[in-house]
Scaffold this motif. Structure first.
Motif, PDB file in Angstrom:
ATOM      1  N   ILE A  95       0.841  -1.203   0.000  1.00  0.00           N
ATOM      2  CA  ILE A  95       0.000   0.000   0.000  1.00  0.00           C
ATOM      3  C   ILE A  95       0.875   1.250   0.000  1.00  0.00           C
ATOM      4  N   LEU A  99       0.884   3.968  -2.932  1.00  0.00           N
ATOM      5  CA  LEU A  99       0.598   5.383  -2.661  1.00  0.00           C
ATOM      6  C   LEU A  99       1.702   6.283  -3.216  1.00  0.00           C
ATOM      7  N   LEU A 150      -2.894  -0.233  -5.596  1.00  0.00           N
ATOM      8  CA  LEU A 150      -3.338   0.345  -4.333  1.00  0.00           C
ATOM      9  C   LEU A 150      -4.679  -0.255  -3.911  1.00  0.00           C
TER      10      LEU A 150
END
Length: 174
Positions: A95, A99, A150
Protein backbone atom coordinates in the motif's frame (compact mmCIF):
# COMPACT_ATOMS: atom_id res chain seq x y z
CA UNK A 1 -12.28 -19.05 -29.05
CA UNK A 2 -12.64 -22.13 -26.84
CA UNK A 3 -9.23 -23.29 -28.05
CA UNK A 4 -7.59 -20.05 -26.88
CA UNK A 5 -9.36 -20.21 -23.51
CA UNK A 6 -8.39 -23.84 -22.96
CA UNK A 7 -4.80 -23.15 -24.01
CA UNK A 8 -4.53 -20.19 -21.63
CA UNK A 9 -5.99 -22.27 -18.82
CA UNK A 10 -3.61 -25.13 -19.54
CA UNK A 11 -0.59 -22.82 -19.26
CA UNK A 12 -1.89 -21.33 -16.00
CA UNK A 13 -2.62 -17.93 -17.51
CA UNK A 14 -6.09 -17.85 -15.96
CA UNK A 15 -4.88 -18.25 -12.38
CA UNK A 16 -6.80 -15.95 -10.07
CA UNK A 17 -3.97 -13.54 -9.14
CA UNK A 18 -1.62 -13.95 -12.08
CA UNK A 19 -2.45 -10.52 -13.53
CA UNK A 20 -2.08 -8.87 -10.13
CA UNK A 21 1.36 -10.41 -9.58
CA UNK A 22 2.46 -9.70 -13.15
CA UNK A 23 1.47 -6.04 -12.85
CA UNK A 24 3.27 -5.74 -9.50
CA UNK A 25 6.43 -7.34 -10.91
CA UNK A 26 6.28 -5.06 -13.96
CA UNK A 27 6.12 -1.97 -11.76
CA UNK A 28 9.06 -3.19 -9.67
CA UNK A 29 11.15 -3.61 -12.83
CA UNK A 30 10.08 -0.21 -14.17
CA UNK A 31 11.01 1.51 -10.90
CA UNK A 32 14.38 -0.25 -10.81
CA UNK A 33 15.30 1.00 -14.29
CA UNK A 34 13.78 4.47 -13.90
CA UNK A 35 15.60 4.92 -10.58
CA UNK A 36 18.87 3.65 -12.02
CA UNK A 37 18.84 6.25 -14.80
CA UNK A 38 18.61 9.12 -12.32
CA UNK A 39 22.21 8.59 -11.20
CA UNK A 40 23.66 9.66 -14.56
CA UNK A 41 24.28 13.17 -15.85
CA UNK A 42 22.49 12.59 -19.17
CA UNK A 43 19.28 11.89 -17.26
CA UNK A 44 19.70 14.80 -14.84
CA UNK A 45 20.13 17.14 -17.80
CA UNK A 46 17.22 15.55 -19.66
CA UNK A 47 14.90 16.18 -16.71
CA UNK A 48 15.43 19.95 -16.65
CA UNK A 49 12.42 20.77 -18.86
CA UNK A 50 10.23 18.45 -16.79
CA UNK A 51 11.25 19.93 -13.43
CA UNK A 52 11.03 23.53 -14.56
CA UNK A 53 7.48 23.09 -15.90
CA UNK A 54 6.05 20.71 -13.31
CA UNK A 55 3.57 22.48 -11.03
CA UNK A 56 4.14 19.90 -8.27
CA UNK A 57 7.91 19.42 -8.64
CA UNK A 58 9.25 22.83 -9.68
CA UNK A 59 10.56 23.42 -6.13
CA UNK A 60 13.08 20.58 -6.34
CA UNK A 61 15.79 22.46 -8.30
CA UNK A 62 16.00 25.40 -5.89
CA UNK A 63 16.10 22.96 -2.96
CA UNK A 64 18.36 20.18 -4.29
CA UNK A 65 19.95 21.48 -7.50
CA UNK A 66 19.91 19.61 -10.82
CA UNK A 67 21.89 16.56 -9.70
CA UNK A 68 20.34 16.48 -6.24
CA UNK A 69 16.81 16.55 -7.65
CA UNK A 70 17.70 13.71 -9.99
CA UNK A 71 19.18 11.71 -7.10
CA UNK A 72 16.08 12.46 -4.98
CA UNK A 73 13.90 11.09 -7.76
CA UNK A 74 16.10 8.01 -8.16
CA UNK A 75 16.00 7.21 -4.45
CA UNK A 76 12.23 7.79 -4.37
CA UNK A 77 11.72 5.48 -7.34
CA UNK A 78 13.85 2.75 -5.79
CA UNK A 79 12.00 3.17 -2.50
CA UNK A 80 8.59 2.85 -4.15
CA UNK A 81 9.81 -0.10 -6.21
CA UNK A 82 11.18 -1.82 -3.08
CA UNK A 83 7.89 -1.25 -1.24
CA UNK A 84 5.94 -2.64 -4.21
CA UNK A 85 8.29 -5.64 -4.22
CA UNK A 86 7.76 -6.15 -0.48
CA UNK A 87 4.03 -6.03 -1.25
CA UNK A 88 4.28 -9.56 -2.61
CA UNK A 89 4.51 -10.66 1.03
CA UNK A 90 3.31 -7.68 3.08
CA UNK A 91 0.28 -5.89 1.66
CA UNK A 92 0.67 -2.93 4.04
CA UNK A 93 4.10 -2.22 2.56
CA UNK A 94 2.55 -2.69 -0.88
CA UNK A 95 0.00 0.00 0.00
CA UNK A 96 2.82 2.42 0.86
CA UNK A 97 4.57 1.64 -2.42
CA UNK A 98 1.36 2.08 -4.40
CA UNK A 99 0.60 5.38 -2.66
CA UNK A 100 4.08 6.64 -3.55
CA UNK A 101 3.57 5.42 -7.09
CA UNK A 102 0.22 7.20 -7.40
CA UNK A 103 1.81 10.43 -6.12
CA UNK A 104 4.70 10.03 -8.55
CA UNK A 105 2.49 9.70 -11.60
CA UNK A 106 0.11 12.45 -10.54
CA UNK A 107 3.19 14.68 -10.31
CA UNK A 108 4.39 13.75 -13.78
CA UNK A 109 0.96 13.92 -15.44
CA UNK A 110 0.46 17.47 -14.18
CA UNK A 111 3.48 18.51 -16.26
CA UNK A 112 1.69 17.67 -19.53
CA UNK A 113 -0.33 20.90 -19.97
CA UNK A 114 2.69 23.07 -19.13
CA UNK A 115 5.34 21.45 -21.32
CA UNK A 116 6.57 23.96 -23.92
CA UNK A 117 6.47 22.82 -27.54
CA UNK A 118 4.47 19.78 -26.47
CA UNK A 119 1.72 20.30 -29.01
CA UNK A 120 2.43 20.19 -32.74
CA UNK A 121 1.54 23.59 -34.16
CA UNK A 122 1.71 22.15 -37.68
CA UNK A 123 -1.15 19.81 -36.73
CA UNK A 124 -3.23 22.49 -35.05
CA UNK A 125 -1.80 22.15 -31.54
CA UNK A 126 -3.75 20.25 -28.91
CA UNK A 127 -4.32 17.24 -29.04
CA UNK A 128 -1.44 16.62 -31.48
CA UNK A 129 1.27 15.84 -28.96
CA UNK A 130 4.98 15.64 -29.67
CA UNK A 131 8.24 15.07 -27.84
CA UNK A 132 8.10 15.17 -24.06
CA UNK A 133 4.30 15.29 -23.90
CA UNK A 134 4.06 12.07 -25.88
CA UNK A 135 6.69 10.56 -23.56
CA UNK A 136 4.70 11.58 -20.47
CA UNK A 137 1.46 10.03 -21.73
CA UNK A 138 2.69 6.60 -20.62
CA UNK A 139 2.35 7.92 -17.09
CA UNK A 140 -1.44 7.97 -17.48
CA UNK A 141 -1.35 4.18 -17.80
CA UNK A 142 1.21 3.86 -14.99
CA UNK A 143 -1.07 5.95 -12.76
CA UNK A 144 -3.95 3.58 -13.52
CA UNK A 145 -1.70 0.58 -12.75
CA UNK A 146 -0.58 2.20 -9.49
CA UNK A 147 -4.18 2.84 -8.49
CA UNK A 148 -5.06 -0.77 -9.35
CA UNK A 149 -2.27 -2.06 -7.07
CA UNK A 150 -3.34 0.34 -4.33
CA UNK A 151 -6.95 -0.85 -4.53
CA UNK A 152 -5.96 -4.52 -4.61
CA UNK A 153 -3.67 -4.19 -1.59
CA UNK A 154 -6.20 -2.17 0.41
CA UNK A 155 -8.87 -4.79 -0.31
CA UNK A 156 -6.50 -7.60 0.70
CA UNK A 157 -5.63 -5.83 3.98
CA UNK A 158 -9.24 -4.88 4.75
CA UNK A 159 -10.70 -8.28 3.80
CA UNK A 160 -8.01 -10.92 4.23
CA UNK A 161 -8.81 -14.26 2.63
CA UNK A 162 -6.98 -17.32 3.81
CA UNK A 163 -5.07 -19.20 1.13
CA UNK A 164 -7.24 -22.28 1.77
CA UNK A 165 -10.39 -20.21 1.13
CA UNK A 166 -8.92 -18.94 -2.12
CA UNK A 167 -8.00 -22.47 -3.25
CA UNK A 168 -11.44 -23.78 -2.28
CA UNK A 169 -13.15 -20.95 -4.19
CA UNK A 170 -11.07 -21.70 -7.27
CA UNK A 171 -11.88 -25.42 -7.04
CA UNK A 172 -15.61 -24.75 -6.64
CA UNK A 173 -15.70 -22.47 -9.69
CA UNK A 174 -13.91 -25.10 -11.82
Amino acid sequence: MNFVTKLMDRFGLLQEDLDYHFIRASMVVIYFFFGYQKWFDYEAQGLISFFTHGPLIFWMYPVFGVKGASYFLGVSEWLFGALLFAGFWNKKLGILGALGSVATFISTITIIPFMPDGWAASAGGFPAMVGNVAFLMKDVVLLAVSFYLLKQDVVRVAHPVKQNDRVMGAQQSA
